[in-house]
Design a protein around this motif. Sequence first.
Motif, PDB file in Angstrom:
ATOM      1  N   ALA A   5      -1.872   7.472  -1.333  1.00  0.00           N
ATOM      2  CA  ALA A   5      -1.249   6.391  -0.626  1.00  0.00           C
ATOM      3  C   ALA A   5       0.315   6.410  -0.452  1.00  0.00           C
ATOM      4  N   SER A   6       0.708   7.006  -1.416  1.00  0.00           N
ATOM      5  CA  SER A   6       2.368   7.331  -1.488  1.00  0.00           C
ATOM      6  C   SER A   6       2.632   8.457  -0.818  1.00  0.00           C
ATOM      7  N   LEU A   7       1.912   9.355  -0.588  1.00  0.00           N
ATOM      8  CA  LEU A   7       2.068  10.468   0.088  1.00  0.00           C
ATOM      9  C   LEU A   7       1.886  10.186   1.774  1.00  0.00           C
ATOM     10  N   HIS A   8       1.090   9.151   1.870  1.00  0.00           N
ATOM     11  CA  HIS A   8       0.875   8.873   3.273  1.00  0.00           C
ATOM     12  C   HIS A   8       1.860   8.013   3.810  1.00  0.00           C
ATOM     13  N   ALA A   9       2.575   7.163   2.771  1.00  0.00           N
ATOM     14  CA  ALA A   9       3.824   6.410   3.147  1.00  0.00           C
ATOM     15  C   ALA A   9       4.897   7.447   3.373  1.00  0.00           C
ATOM     16  N   LEU A  10       5.093   8.338   2.746  1.00  0.00           N
ATOM     17  CA  LEU A  10       6.166   9.178   2.784  1.00  0.00           C
ATOM     18  C   LEU A  10       6.228  10.004   4.089  1.00  0.00           C
ATOM     19  N   LYS A  11       5.010  10.256   4.570  1.00  0.00           N
ATOM     20  CA  LYS A  11       4.616  10.990   5.945  1.00  0.00           C
ATOM     21  C   LYS A  11       5.278   9.931   6.886  1.00  0.00           C
ATOM     22  N   SER A  12       4.872   8.699   6.977  1.00  0.00           N
ATOM     23  CA  SER A  12       5.044   7.832   8.068  1.00  0.00           C
ATOM     24  C   SER A  12       6.699   7.698   8.080  1.00  0.00           C
ATOM     25  N   VAL A  13       7.101   7.404   6.919  1.00  0.00           N
ATOM     26  CA  VAL A  13       8.836   7.397   6.814  1.00  0.00           C
ATOM     27  C   VAL A  13       9.294   8.572   7.481  1.00  0.00           C
ATOM     28  N   ALA A  14       8.885   9.719   7.186  1.00  0.00           N
ATOM     29  CA  ALA A  14       9.586  10.961   7.803  1.00  0.00           C
ATOM     30  C   ALA A  14       9.414  11.033   9.298  1.00  0.00           C
ATOM     31  N   THR A  15       8.030  10.459   9.506  1.00  0.00           N
ATOM     32  CA  THR A  15       8.144  10.562  11.071  1.00  0.00           C
ATOM     33  C   THR A  15       8.800   9.219  12.048  1.00  0.00           C
ATOM     34  N   LEU A  16       8.771   8.259  11.356  1.00  0.00           N
ATOM     35  CA  LEU A  16       9.423   7.194  12.044  1.00  0.00           C
ATOM     36  C   LEU A  16      10.663   6.945  11.705  1.00  0.00           C
ATOM     37  N   LEU A  26       2.042   0.892   8.694  1.00  0.00           N
ATOM     38  CA  LEU A  26       0.931   0.952   7.896  1.00  0.00           C
ATOM     39  C   LEU A  26       0.297  -0.236   7.422  1.00  0.00           C
ATOM     40  N   GLY A  27       1.257  -1.474   8.001  1.00  0.00           N
ATOM     41  CA  GLY A  27       0.700  -2.936   7.452  1.00  0.00           C
ATOM     42  C   GLY A  27       1.175  -3.455   6.305  1.00  0.00           C
ATOM     43  N   PHE A  28       2.216  -2.851   5.763  1.00  0.00           N
ATOM     44  CA  PHE A  28       2.671  -3.251   4.231  1.00  0.00           C
ATOM     45  C   PHE A  28       4.155  -3.822   4.672  1.00  0.00           C
ATOM     46  N   THR A  29       4.858  -4.219   3.645  1.00  0.00           N
ATOM     47  CA  THR A  29       6.040  -4.777   3.857  1.00  0.00           C
ATOM     48  C   THR A  29       7.162  -3.694   3.221  1.00  0.00           C
ATOM     49  N   ALA A  30       8.154  -3.690   4.009  1.00  0.00           N
ATOM     50  CA  ALA A  30       9.258  -2.411   3.473  1.00  0.00           C
ATOM     51  C   ALA A  30       9.367  -2.378   2.075  1.00  0.00           C
ATOM     52  N   SER A  31       9.312  -3.484   1.202  1.00  0.00           N
ATOM     53  CA  SER A  31       9.481  -3.444   0.056  1.00  0.00           C
ATOM     54  C   SER A  31       8.355  -2.690  -0.700  1.00  0.00           C
ATOM     55  N   ALA A  32       6.988  -2.747  -0.060  1.00  0.00           N
ATOM     56  CA  ALA A  32       5.825  -2.247  -0.831  1.00  0.00           C
ATOM     57  C   ALA A  32       5.865  -0.816  -0.453  1.00  0.00           C
ATOM     58  N   VAL A  33       6.283  -0.303   0.755  1.00  0.00           N
ATOM     59  CA  VAL A  33       6.425   1.068   0.969  1.00  0.00           C
ATOM     60  C   VAL A  33       7.520   1.755   0.282  1.00  0.00           C
ATOM     61  N   SER A  34       8.641   0.967   0.035  1.00  0.00           N
ATOM     62  CA  SER A  34       9.733   1.652  -0.972  1.00  0.00           C
ATOM     63  C   SER A  34       9.094   1.771  -2.597  1.00  0.00           C
ATOM     64  N   GLN A  35       8.232   1.051  -2.975  1.00  0.00           N
ATOM     65  CA  GLN A  35       7.678   0.964  -4.282  1.00  0.00           C
ATOM     66  C   GLN A  35       6.777   2.433  -4.316  1.00  0.00           C
ATOM     67  N   GLN A  36       6.058   2.433  -3.214  1.00  0.00           N
ATOM     68  CA  GLN A  36       5.303   3.550  -3.108  1.00  0.00           C
ATOM     69  C   GLN A  36       5.938   4.846  -3.119  1.00  0.00           C
ATOM     70  N   ARG A  39       7.131   5.435  -6.790  1.00  0.00           N
ATOM     71  CA  ARG A  39       6.120   5.857  -7.312  1.00  0.00           C
ATOM     72  C   ARG A  39       5.751   7.316  -7.272  1.00  0.00           C
ATOM     73  N   LEU A  40       5.891   7.796  -6.201  1.00  0.00           N
ATOM     74  CA  LEU A  40       5.834   9.028  -5.795  1.00  0.00           C
ATOM     75  C   LEU A  40       6.707  10.007  -6.573  1.00  0.00           C
ATOM     76  N   GLU A  41       7.961   9.550  -6.433  1.00  0.00           N
ATOM     77  CA  GLU A  41       9.158  10.180  -7.143  1.00  0.00           C
ATOM     78  C   GLU A  41       9.117  10.295  -8.575  1.00  0.00           C
ATOM     79  N   ARG A  42       8.549   9.201  -9.135  1.00  0.00           N
ATOM     80  CA  ARG A  42       8.311   9.079 -10.778  1.00  0.00           C
ATOM     81  C   ARG A  42       7.198  10.342 -11.114  1.00  0.00           C
TER      82      ARG A  42
END
Length: 295
Positions: A5-16, A26-36, A39-42
């Motif tokens: 899910a975090s990888l999916h979020a990163l791909k969407s951020v990279a595209t948009l 993705l249907g989330f809040t910006a805060s939730a995407v930031s947390q994803q 998590r990926l960076e950790r």
Amino acid sequence: MVDVASLHALKSVATLGTLAKAADELGFTASAVSQQIKRLERQLGLRVLAQAGRGVVLTPAGQALVDSSPDVFDALERCAEAARSVADGAPRGTLRVAAFSTAIRGVLAPAMRALGAACPQLTLQISEQDPDRAIHSVDSGIADVALVHDADGLIAPIPPSLNRQSLHTDIGDIVVHRDHLLAREVHPLPASALTGLTWVTSPPGTVCHQWFRRVVADLPDSPDVRHLVDDFSSQLALVASTNAVALIPRLARPPLGEHLVALELRRPPTRELHAVWRRSADSSPAVRALVDAVR
């Protein structure tokens, strides 16, 4: 292990380009995407995003991750399809379809009753999107299938991870009141028969306005465009109550009723409709059932 899910979020951020746009898609809040992303960076012990003005950009590590992500998503989807195929092969579950408005009205809606009867365990979830956005939605996993059209005769490019199949050729007709002088002309109409008419057309920037400009391009005088209206039902209401004529795609055309007639053109404008889906979903019974139903 990398969180999917975090990888999916990163791909969407990279595209948009921004967390907010990715969150909206993705249907989330910006805060939730930031947390994803955090998590990926950790998980990696690496930074994958860096600030760039009001937006964000990928770090080299983040770019390498995004470049590799299609293989991950394809492998996961093949796993899911393999699991479905060992059942009875019947289309089941929810199929997310992104399509432009005319395709929803003229292709999807007419097919849904028969599709529902043939595939009672399959549910369609339809989202209206223009072709570019729909292709991105399928590529990023937001949608499973996209119905798209070419742009002024040019087929929209798709990533190598996607498949495309031609479905239908849409054609534009002239719609007039049945008492209009044009209705008495020999059909199909030559372009010269369109001289001196009053028009209601779709606004500039739309495919149908491009069609209109192409149809009247060789007329000796500039066309009298009296009304600019995006909704085809409203266009027909104006045609029924005035002396105006309209150029309307067959797939988008509501029932004409007793007062209106559609006239074929000798050289009508056309556009090709295509279905697009991920190559990893080629064996999906649900995708095949939908494509077969609307083809």
